[in-house]
Motif scaffolding. Structure first.
Motif, PDB file in Angstrom:
ATOM      1  N   TYR A 176      51.943 -17.348   5.705  1.00 25.48           N
ATOM      2  CA  TYR A 176      52.071 -18.754   6.104  1.00 25.48           C
ATOM      3  C   TYR A 176      52.041 -18.778   7.624  1.00 25.48           C
ATOM      4  O   TYR A 176      52.980 -18.273   8.256  1.00 25.48           O
ATOM      5  N   ILE A 219      53.489 -15.907   9.716  1.00 24.15           N
ATOM      6  CA  ILE A 219      54.303 -15.051   8.834  1.00 24.15           C
ATOM      7  C   ILE A 219      53.409 -14.331   7.821  1.00 24.15           C
ATOM      8  O   ILE A 219      52.642 -14.967   7.099  1.00 24.15           O
ATOM      9  N   ALA A 241      53.555 -12.616   4.538  1.00 18.27           N
ATOM     10  CA  ALA A 241      54.500 -12.476   3.421  1.00 18.27           C
ATOM     11  C   ALA A 241      54.111 -11.335   2.492  1.00 18.27           C
ATOM     12  O   ALA A 241      54.972 -10.676   1.921  1.00 18.27           O
ATOM     13  N   ALA A 296      64.481  -8.794  -3.525  1.00 13.88           N
ATOM     14  CA  ALA A 296      65.517  -9.635  -2.927  1.00 13.88           C
ATOM     15  C   ALA A 296      64.926 -10.975  -2.491  1.00 13.88           C
ATOM     16  O   ALA A 296      63.710 -11.179  -2.549  1.00 13.88           O
ATOM     17  N   GLY A 356      63.262 -13.612  -0.364  1.00 15.20           N
ATOM     18  CA  GLY A 356      62.293 -13.537   0.726  1.00 15.20           C
ATOM     19  C   GLY A 356      61.406 -12.303   0.708  1.00 15.20           C
ATOM     20  O   GLY A 356      60.633 -12.072   1.632  1.00 15.20           O
ATOM     21  N   GLY A 386      58.870 -11.701  -1.179  1.00 13.72           N
ATOM     22  CA  GLY A 386      57.454 -12.031  -1.396  1.00 13.72           C
ATOM     23  C   GLY A 386      57.098 -12.249  -2.862  1.00 13.72           C
ATOM     24  O   GLY A 386      55.916 -12.293  -3.211  1.00 13.72           O
ATOM     25  N   LYS A 387      58.095 -12.422  -3.693  1.00 11.95           N
ATOM     26  CA  LYS A 387      57.838 -12.573  -5.136  1.00 11.95           C
ATOM     27  C   LYS A 387      57.067 -13.859  -5.442  1.00 11.95           C
ATOM     28  O   LYS A 387      56.020 -13.826  -6.094  1.00 11.95           O
ATOM     29  N   SER A 388      57.597 -14.983  -4.962  1.00 13.35           N
ATOM     30  CA  SER A 388      56.929 -16.262  -5.239  1.00 13.35           C
ATOM     31  C   SER A 388      55.544 -16.295  -4.600  1.00 13.35           C
ATOM     32  O   SER A 388      54.595 -16.824  -5.188  1.00 13.35           O
ATOM     33  N   THR A 389      55.447 -15.729  -3.412  1.00 17.53           N
ATOM     34  CA  THR A 389      54.145 -15.717  -2.735  1.00 17.53           C
ATOM     35  C   THR A 389      53.124 -14.934  -3.566  1.00 17.53           C
ATOM     36  O   THR A 389      51.955 -15.323  -3.656  1.00 17.53           O
ATOM     37  N   GLU A 411      58.910 -21.999  -9.649  1.00 17.95           N
ATOM     38  CA  GLU A 411      60.353 -21.971  -9.449  1.00 17.95           C
ATOM     39  C   GLU A 411      60.847 -23.424  -9.363  1.00 17.95           C
ATOM     40  O   GLU A 411      60.184 -24.260  -8.762  1.00 17.95           O
ATOM     41  N   GLN A 443      65.034 -12.559  -9.855  1.00 16.98           N
ATOM     42  CA  GLN A 443      66.107 -11.934  -9.079  1.00 16.98           C
ATOM     43  C   GLN A 443      67.105 -11.297 -10.030  1.00 16.98           C
ATOM     44  O   GLN A 443      67.861 -10.414  -9.651  1.00 16.98           O
TER      45      GLN A 443
END
Ligand code: ATP
Length: 235
Positions: free
Chosen positions: A11, A14, A16, A35, A37, A39-42, A83, A193
């Motif tokens: 982004y 950034i 990711a 954890a 941030g 990068g899972k959703s990305t 999510e 998570q």
């Protein structure tokens, strides 16, 4: 079925995903744990075309999809449950499910799949005429998953389905993830998570840290891996 080869995404300034490679075979449940941030959703959004990759390849059934639009990716058979669910709050349960099937022309198949999701989640059949926004958090998660299933995806992407739910509901959601995989042979990529539950239902797993895959293997084996236990299982 799905292969990521050295995928980078981000982004603005950034970065990711710093070169993520992974593969998912037909019929598997694969989980990606990490954890906040990491990068899972990305990773999921890059697969579904919501976030554009900057380099690398994403292959779905052998075709490159990294430059395709998200609507085309859905049409090819990849469906994401984002999510936070994002159901249509003003529409009824039935109308939400109809939206999931709106690209389909096979009325008979749609009717069958509606029966299938009502079998999976009987509570949704009972609440068929209730507005989506008035359902409980767990019921909304069930609706979001059902809506995705109404598109009859080959690959279902689930982003933190357990988020914010009570332990009993979480247990139920994970049982149903397994049942969906077994009863309809839908391949599932599960971002979580809640590493413990995710590793219990998955066949294989990947661990992501700071945008990089640092570990992968059989899910049962990772449950006993010391590093995974310390970092993600609180043991
Ligand atoms: P979580 O479990 O907290 O949702 P995650 O593993 O899914 O975390 P991502 O949401 O993929 O992580 O975020 C990866 C990195 O990208 C983080 O540093 C995050 O701050 C950043 N990021 C995510 N979305 C955006 C955005 N829309 N704009 C800018 N940075 C973003």
């Amino acid at each position: 079925m799905l292969k990521l080869e050295n995928v980078q995404a981000g982004y603005g300034s950034i970065i990711a995903l710093k070169g993520v490679s992974l593969n998912i075979e037909q019929g598997e449940i694969i989980t990606l744990i990490g954890a906040n941030g990491a990068g899972k959703s990305t990773t999921l959004m890059t697969i579904s075309g919501v976030v554009k990759s900057r380099s690398g390849k994403i292959l779905f059934n052998g075709s490159e999809i990294q430059d395709k639009g998200s609507d085309e990716i859905v049409r090819m058979g990849i469906c994401q449950v984002p999510e936070g669910r994002h159901i249509f709050p003003q529409l009824s349960v039935q109308e939400n499910l109809d939206m999931g099937a709106f690209l389909r022309k096979d009325k008979g198949g749609v009717k069958k799949d509606l029966e299938y999701v009502f079998d999976l989640f009987p509570i949704l059949a009972q609440r068929r005429h209730q507005d989506g926004g008035t359902l409980s958090g767990g019921e909304q998660q069930m609706l979001a998953m059902s809506r995705a299933l109404m598109a009859r995806p080959q690959l279902l992407l689930l982003d933190e389905p357990s988020m914010g739910l009570a332990p009993l509901v979480i247990k139920q959601i994970f049982e149903i993830i397994k049942e969906i995989n077994e009863s309809s042979n839908t391949t599932i990529f599960l971002v979580e998570q809640n590493a413990n539950q995710a590793l219990q239902v998955a066949h294989r797993a990947y661990v992501i840290e700071n945008g990089e895959i640092t570990l992968s293997g059989d899910a049962r084996e990772l449950l006993t891996n010391e590093k995974v236990q310390k970092a993600y299982l609180g043991i």
